[in-house]
Write a protein that holds these residues in place. Structure first.
Motif, short mmCIF file in Angstrom:
data_model
loop_
_atom_site.label_atom_id
_atom_site.label_comp_id
_atom_site.label_asym_id
_atom_site.label_seq_id
_atom_site.Cartn_x
_atom_site.Cartn_y
_atom_site.Cartn_z
N ALA A 1 8.93 -14.35 -8.77
CA ALA A 1 8.10 -13.76 -9.83
C ALA A 1 6.77 -13.28 -9.27
N GLY A 2 6.20 -14.01 -8.31
CA GLY A 2 4.96 -13.58 -7.68
C GLY A 2 5.12 -12.28 -6.92
N VAL A 3 6.22 -12.14 -6.19
CA VAL A 3 6.47 -10.90 -5.45
C VAL A 3 6.74 -9.75 -6.40
N LEU A 4 7.47 -9.99 -7.47
CA LEU A 4 7.73 -8.93 -8.45
C LEU A 4 6.44 -8.49 -9.15
N ALA A 5 5.56 -9.44 -9.43
CA ALA A 5 4.27 -9.07 -10.03
C ALA A 5 3.46 -8.21 -9.06
N ALA A 6 3.52 -8.53 -7.78
CA ALA A 6 2.82 -7.73 -6.77
C ALA A 6 3.41 -6.33 -6.69
N LEU A 7 4.73 -6.23 -6.77
CA LEU A 7 5.38 -4.91 -6.72
C LEU A 7 4.97 -4.05 -7.91
N VAL A 8 4.97 -4.64 -9.09
CA VAL A 8 4.58 -3.88 -10.29
C VAL A 8 3.12 -3.45 -10.19
N ALA A 9 2.26 -4.33 -9.73
CA ALA A 9 0.84 -3.99 -9.59
C ALA A 9 0.66 -2.88 -8.55
N ALA A 10 1.42 -2.94 -7.46
CA ALA A 10 1.31 -1.91 -6.42
C ALA A 10 1.75 -0.55 -6.93
N VAL A 11 2.84 -0.52 -7.69
CA VAL A 11 3.31 0.74 -8.26
C VAL A 11 2.27 1.33 -9.21
N VAL A 12 1.70 0.48 -10.04
CA VAL A 12 0.69 0.96 -10.99
C VAL A 12 -0.53 1.49 -10.25
N VAL A 13 -1.01 0.76 -9.25
CA VAL A 13 -2.19 1.20 -8.51
C VAL A 13 -1.94 2.51 -7.79
N VAL A 14 -0.79 2.65 -7.15
CA VAL A 14 -0.50 3.89 -6.41
C VAL A 14 -0.33 5.07 -7.36
N LEU A 15 0.34 4.85 -8.48
CA LEU A 15 0.53 5.96 -9.41
C LEU A 15 -0.77 6.37 -10.11
N VAL A 16 -1.66 5.43 -10.34
CA VAL A 16 -2.93 5.76 -11.00
C VAL A 16 -3.90 6.41 -10.03
N THR A 17 -4.01 5.86 -8.83
CA THR A 17 -4.99 6.38 -7.87
C THR A 17 -4.42 7.46 -6.96
N GLY A 18 -3.13 7.55 -6.85
CA GLY A 18 -2.51 8.52 -5.96
C GLY A 18 -2.38 7.95 -4.56
N PRO A 19 -1.38 8.42 -3.81
CA PRO A 19 -1.18 7.90 -2.46
C PRO A 19 -2.24 8.41 -1.51
N SER A 20 -2.37 7.73 -0.40
CA SER A 20 -3.29 8.15 0.64
C SER A 20 -2.77 9.43 1.27
N GLU A 21 -3.66 10.23 1.83
CA GLU A 21 -3.23 11.48 2.46
C GLU A 21 -2.41 11.22 3.72
N ASP A 22 -2.63 10.08 4.35
CA ASP A 22 -1.95 9.78 5.60
C ASP A 22 -0.59 9.12 5.40
N TYR A 23 -0.28 8.65 4.20
CA TYR A 23 0.95 7.89 3.96
C TYR A 23 1.71 8.47 2.78
N THR A 24 3.02 8.21 2.76
CA THR A 24 3.83 8.63 1.62
C THR A 24 3.62 7.66 0.46
N VAL A 25 4.17 8.01 -0.67
CA VAL A 25 4.07 7.14 -1.85
C VAL A 25 4.78 5.82 -1.57
N ALA A 26 5.96 5.89 -0.96
CA ALA A 26 6.72 4.66 -0.68
C ALA A 26 5.98 3.77 0.31
N ALA A 27 5.36 4.36 1.32
CA ALA A 27 4.62 3.56 2.29
C ALA A 27 3.40 2.91 1.64
N SER A 28 2.74 3.64 0.76
CA SER A 28 1.58 3.09 0.07
C SER A 28 1.99 1.93 -0.84
#
Length: 86
Positions: free
Chosen positions: A15-42
Motif C-alpha cells: 500500500a505504501g508503494v502504491l500510494a507513492a506511485l499514485v502521488a508520482a503520477v499526479v505530480v508528473v501530470l500536474v507539473t509536467g515531465p522534465s525536459e531531459d526525461y520522458t514521462v515514464a522515467a519521471s
C-alpha cells in the motif's frame, strides 16, 4: 495456546508503494515531465523517491497496530481428544 491477531506486514508495504506511485503520477501530470526525461522515467524516479517515505510511514503504522494487538492476546486451554474410528 496463545492466540494474538496481528496484521500482515506485506500489505502495508505494498500500500505504501502504491500510494507513492499514485502521488508520482499526479505530480508528473500536474507539473509536467522534465525536459531531459520522458514521462515514464519521471514517474519511475519519483515513485522510487516517494516510496522511501511512504514505505516508512506504512511500516510505522503496521508497528503501531502490531503493538496495539498485544492487548488482544488471548490464552486458551486445549486438550487432545482421541479419534474414535467407529
Amino acid at each position: 495456546m496463545t492466540v494474538r491477531p496481528t496484521p500482515k506486514l506485506v500489505p502495508f508495504l505494498v500500500a505504501g508503494v502504491l500510494a507513492a506511485l499514485v502521488a508520482a503520477v499526479v505530480v508528473v501530470l500536474v507539473t509536467g515531465p522534465s525536459e531531459d526525461y520522458t514521462v515514464a522515467a519521471s514517474i519511475g524516479y519519483l515513485t522510487f523517491v516517494l516510496s522511501l517515505a511512504t514505505v516508512s510511514v506504512a511500516a510505522g503504522i503496521w508497528l503501531f497496530l502490531e503493538r496495539r494487538s498485544r492487548r488482544r492476546t488471548r490464552t486458551y486451554t486445549a486438550t487432545r481428544t482421541q479419534n474414535d474410528p467407529s
